[in-house]
Design an enzyme around this catalytic site. Structure first.
Site, PDB file in Angstrom:
ATOM      1  N   HIS A   1       1.093  -1.235  -0.485  1.00 23.49           N
ATOM      2  CA  HIS A   1      -0.136   0.207  -0.150  1.00 23.49           C
ATOM      3  C   HIS A   1       0.922   1.258  -0.023  1.00 23.49           C
ATOM      4  O   HIS A   1       0.738   2.219  -1.233  1.00 23.49           O
ATOM      5  CB  HIS A   1      -0.799  -0.009   1.207  1.00 23.49           C
ATOM      6  CG  HIS A   1      -1.475   1.062   1.537  1.00 23.49           C
ATOM      7  ND1 HIS A   1      -2.874   0.821   1.605  1.00 23.49           N
ATOM      8  CD2 HIS A   1      -1.314   2.571   2.122  1.00 23.49           C
ATOM      9  CE1 HIS A   1      -4.020   2.384   1.542  1.00 23.49           C
ATOM     10  NE2 HIS A   1      -2.857   3.425   1.448  1.00 23.49           N
ATOM     11  N   GLU A   2       1.343   1.242   0.880  1.00 22.81           N
ATOM     12  CA  GLU A   2       2.139   2.117   1.074  1.00 22.81           C
ATOM     13  C   GLU A   2       3.373   2.831  -0.459  1.00 22.81           C
ATOM     14  O   GLU A   2       3.918   3.768  -0.686  1.00 22.81           O
ATOM     15  CB  GLU A   2       3.775   2.297   2.023  1.00 22.81           C
ATOM     16  CG  GLU A   2       2.993   1.878   3.306  1.00 22.81           C
ATOM     17  CD  GLU A   2       1.747   3.479   4.088  1.00 22.81           C
ATOM     18  OE1 GLU A   2       1.141   4.365   3.391  1.00 22.81           O
ATOM     19  OE2 GLU A   2       0.489   2.455   4.833  1.00 22.81           O
TER      20      GLU A   2
HETATM   21 ZN   LIG Z   1      -1.857   5.710   2.019  1.00 20.41          ZN
END
Ligand SMILES: [Zn+2]
Length: 807
Positions: free
Chosen positions: A289-290
């Site tokens: 995600h990051e």
């Molecule tokens: Zn995020």
């Protein structure tokens, strides 16, 4: 008051070519020093503007024709066409994660200082134009105690003694600034990506977590490289920054923060003791995600906060997708369906719901924007993008995404820019699609009914859906499973015992089964062969309870009959979590709670007796420790350092048992303190706070309350741990008097703290059975002066509470 949209628009029209040079002095423990040069051009010489800088001491400003300071903003008058304003100041550290956070590790006395930024926080660290559409290159210099390592957005190009000089970054938004300084334990390496470029990578953690980082380093490196190579392959734009550090940091309020070149994760992602399969999967999903944010948010940044979804919906979707496609965590959308998606349906039925892509004018200031970092922007947006990919096809989706990223690289963008890019690569009506899916609130219902000719599927609503529909016969063999386009016309399905629409979870819609299908599900849920389908059915059960269509006691019956035989660990963990955090405290009468908790304990015990998969056994044991009324058995666990089924007690399980013993009244504060000393880590500090707050005695509750609301230096983690122990639904008589105190005292704290701590205050809303009189009390409190971020949380809790009252 926070920055308004009008102020941001006016300032963005006035200023350009902003460049920062920032020096931070972290050598003093009381305050830190900042010296900054801010260069910028002004479209209207002679005009006024302001730099944000919060709570500055010893402020010196040079290079401005006229300036004044009000404690929050440096007002600059008589701007030149080109300006260089130099600012020197000392600023306070924080312990609530909103600013230059300082933490001293109880395990070894070492101190760590990290700036976790996000909305409206950069101004607590350096003077800046704190808005997304004034992106600027930044050069950072840090002076830290000798022996520390400093990490930041760019790579360090010089380091001598305590002095660190970092390379200049590409243009980044102020909210994405980061610095992490301390005696980190580091694992570093170089990696050559598919484009042949070699970059430095690193994982960092507190020195007292060195063994844990070394234990997991191989997997962390593997997941990082696989995700990095995958993104570098599917996106045309290369990774835009010069290094990729990732640090497990103390006190981070969010799961993680996507600061370019140096991502910070809450250090609970590096647990002491056992790392379960679920924890490894969640951590890998956050890594993916990051990293997606390096493109969605960092390379291309939303212009204003209404387009939070351009960051979070994309990163959330890509996180779950890429962790499976690239990093080998299969079935990641099973996890999404049962753990994350239910919160999005709940959010979409509250008054605070908003379109996935909101209208800018509806997000009038930054405090209001804080509320949009919610399940709509993350989990609903994720679901809607997954539906877009299913409906449009992956090739067209990625072509549109790549056109969007390339056109707006190092710049800002909006919904319109994304839709334009998508529209150019497909013949499908993406503008119409975006209108119904991104610009409206709420969701459709996909309903199965039966007539003499068999099952029929109808859509109640207005959105196009492309979803998998799966049918099973009476022996639970799959007899049909195919993608269907569902619109206005009912669809006749072949005869089957069970028909499940959206069986793989591709769309965002409520599902309602016909009576025959649901009765069969109630009998056979654990035996249905597809993980996806069981996840959809379990989360559908949450929705039935929330809608008042399934009694909470019937849901507990499903837990007793089926969860004990559920093979998929993610489902077991998520259903238990929802049952304990939502079903029991919010959907049962006080008189039924103790029995329900004991019923969950018995279900875990029965599941353990059936010799489950070892990962499932750990999850069942943890929940058993949280729910069993058998204090003698738990005391034996502590003595044996193992459960009665032979699972070794790691700190997580040990502190679960201690907290439960405390809640049962079987431990004294002195005994808990001995355990804290024996542990010696921050896990022990927080575990002890949780246990002390759980003791069912008025004096213990009063002490916990004082720790939460009367200690001005209470850290974010200590506040949360104490609140978790405090609000015990089995102790409703003891803690109910504190509901009024909570409503009276929380706004006072929220008036002075940052947005993230305000969120924590709001999320510590009493999670115990509440009634009509409590609804009236919350309404009365909301009629008074409640700061924006807390108000949003309370309104959400009130909407949920109203659903649980007898109808
Ligand atoms: Zn995020």
């Amino acid at each position: 008051m926070s920055l308004t949209l009008d102020e941001a628009r006016a300032r963005a029209a006035l200023l350009y070519n902003v460049v920062y040079d920032v020096s931070l002095d972290l050598t003093d423990r009381e305050t830190f020093g900042v010296a900054a040069s801010v260069r910028f051009d002004c479209a209207e010489p002679g005009a006024d503007t302001f730099l944000e800088l919060t709570d500055a001491l010893d402020l010196v400003v040079a290079g401005a024709n006229e300036w004044s300071y009000d404690g929050r903003r440096i007002h600059l008058s008589g701007l030149e066409a080109s300006n260089e304003v130099r600012v020197g100041a000392r600023l306070p550290y924080v312990t609530d994660g909103d600013g230059m956070h300082t933490f001293t590790d109880p395990a070894d006395g070492e101190t760590y200082v990290s700036a976790y930024i996000g909305m409206d926080i950069a101004q607590r660290v350096f003077p800046c134009f704190d808005q997304n559409d004034l992106k600027a290159p930044l050069t950072l210099h840090v002076t830290a105690p000798e022996g520390w390592t400093a990490l930041a957005n760019a790579r360090a190009i010089a380091h001598e003694g305590g002095r660190w000089d970092f390379d200049r970054t590409p243009p980044i938004p102020t909210a994405m600034f980061v610095v992490c300084a301390g005696p980190w334990h580091s694992v570093t390496w170089e990696h050559t990506g598919p484009d042949g470029r070699t970059l430095p990578f690193g994982w960092h953690a507190r020195r007292s977590l060195a063994a844990e980082l070394d234990r997991d380093a191989e997997e962390l490196r593997r997941v990082t490289e696989q995700c990095f190579d995958h993104y570098s392959t599917i996106f045309d734009e290369p990774y835009a920054f010069d290094s990729y550090d990732q640090a497990f940091v103390p006190g981070q309020n969010w799961g993680a923060l996507e600061t370019p070149g140096c991502v910070t994760y809450r250090d609970e992602y590096l647990p002491i003791g056992r790392v379960t399969e679920g924890e490894r999967r969640r951590r890998a999903t956050v890594i993916a995600h990051e990293m997606a944010h390096m493109w969605f948010g960092d390379l291309v940044t939303m212009r204003w906060w209404e387009d939070t979804w351009l960051n979070e919906s994309f990163a959330d979707y890509m996180g779950f997708r890429v962790v499976e496609e690239a990093a080998g965590f299969e079935g990641s959308f099973v996890d999404f369906t049962v753990r994350r998606k239910p919160g999005a349906y709940a959010a979409d039925e509250r008054r605070s719901t908003h379109p996935v892509a909101a209208i800018a004018e509806e997000v009038a200031d930054v405090d209001l924007a804080a509320g949009n970092f919610d399940s709509i922007s993350y989990a609903k947006g994720n679901s809607v993008l997954r539906q877009l990919v299913t409906w449009l096809g992956d090739d067209a989706f990625l072509a549109g995404v790549n056109a969007y990223l390339t056109r707006h690289r190092f710049d800002n963008a909006t919904l319109a820019d994304f839709v334009d890019a998508l529209d150019a690569v497909t013949d499908r009506d993406v503008r119409g699609w975006a209108q119904v899916w991104l610009r409206t609130t709420g969701f459709d219902t996909l309903r199965v009914s039966r007539d003499a000719d068999g099952p029929v599927l109808t859509r109640e609503g207005s959105r196009p859906h492309r979803v998998r529909v799966t049918s099973y016969d009476a022996s639970l063999a799959r007899i049909d499973s195919r993608l269907l386009d569902i619109g206005d016309d009912p669809i006749r399905l072949g005869d089957a015992e069970i028909v499940v629409p959206n069986s793989a979870g591709e769309t965002f819609a409520r599902i309602r089964l016909d009576d025959r299908s649901w009765e069969a599900v109630e009998r056979h849920l654990a035996s249905i062969p597809d993980d996806d389908t069981r996840a959809v059915l379990w989360s559908g059960g949450f929705d039935l309870v929330r809608s008042g269509e399934l009694p909470a006691t019937d849901f507990l019956g499903l837990v007793t009959r089926h969860l004990t035989r559920e093979p998929e660990v993610t489902i077991v963990e998520s259903v238990l979590a929802w049952t304990l955090s939502t079903l029991i405290p919010q959907h049962l009468a006080p008189a039924d709670i103790m029995g329900a908790v004991a019923q969950v304990a018995a279900a875990c015990e029965s599941g353990l007796a059936s010799e489950p998969d070892p990962e499932v056994a750990v999850v069942l044991s943890r929940s058993f420790a949280e729910t069993t009324p058998d204090a003698v058995l738990l005391e034996q666990w502590l003595l044996d350092r193992a459960t009665h089924t032979g699972i070794e007690l790691d700190p997580t399980m040990r502190w679960s048992a201690i907290r439960r013993l405390a809640a049962l009244g079987a431990l004294t504060p002195e005994q808990i303190d001995d355990e804290r000393h024996g542990d010696g880590t921050v896990v022990g500090e927080l575990g002890a706070a949780r246990a002390l707050a759980a003791i069912p005695h008025p004096e213990a509750k009063a002490r916990a309350w004082a720790r939460m609301f009367e200690d001005p230096h209470v850290s974010n983690r200590m506040f949360v741990a104490s609140a978790e122990g405090f609000w015990d639904p089995e102790q409703v008589e003891l803690v109910h008097p504190y509901v009024a105190r909570y409503l009276a005292e929380a706004p006072t704290v929220a008036r002075t703290c940052g947005q993230a701590f305000s969120l924590l205050l709001g999320k510590s809303f009493p999670n115990i059975p509440l009634g009509e009189a409590d609804v009236a009390a919350v309404e009365a409190a909301l009629a008074g002066d409640v700061p924006t971020v807390l108000r949003r949380e309370w309104e959400d809790s009130l909407d949920d509470l109203r659903l649980t009252l007898p109808r």
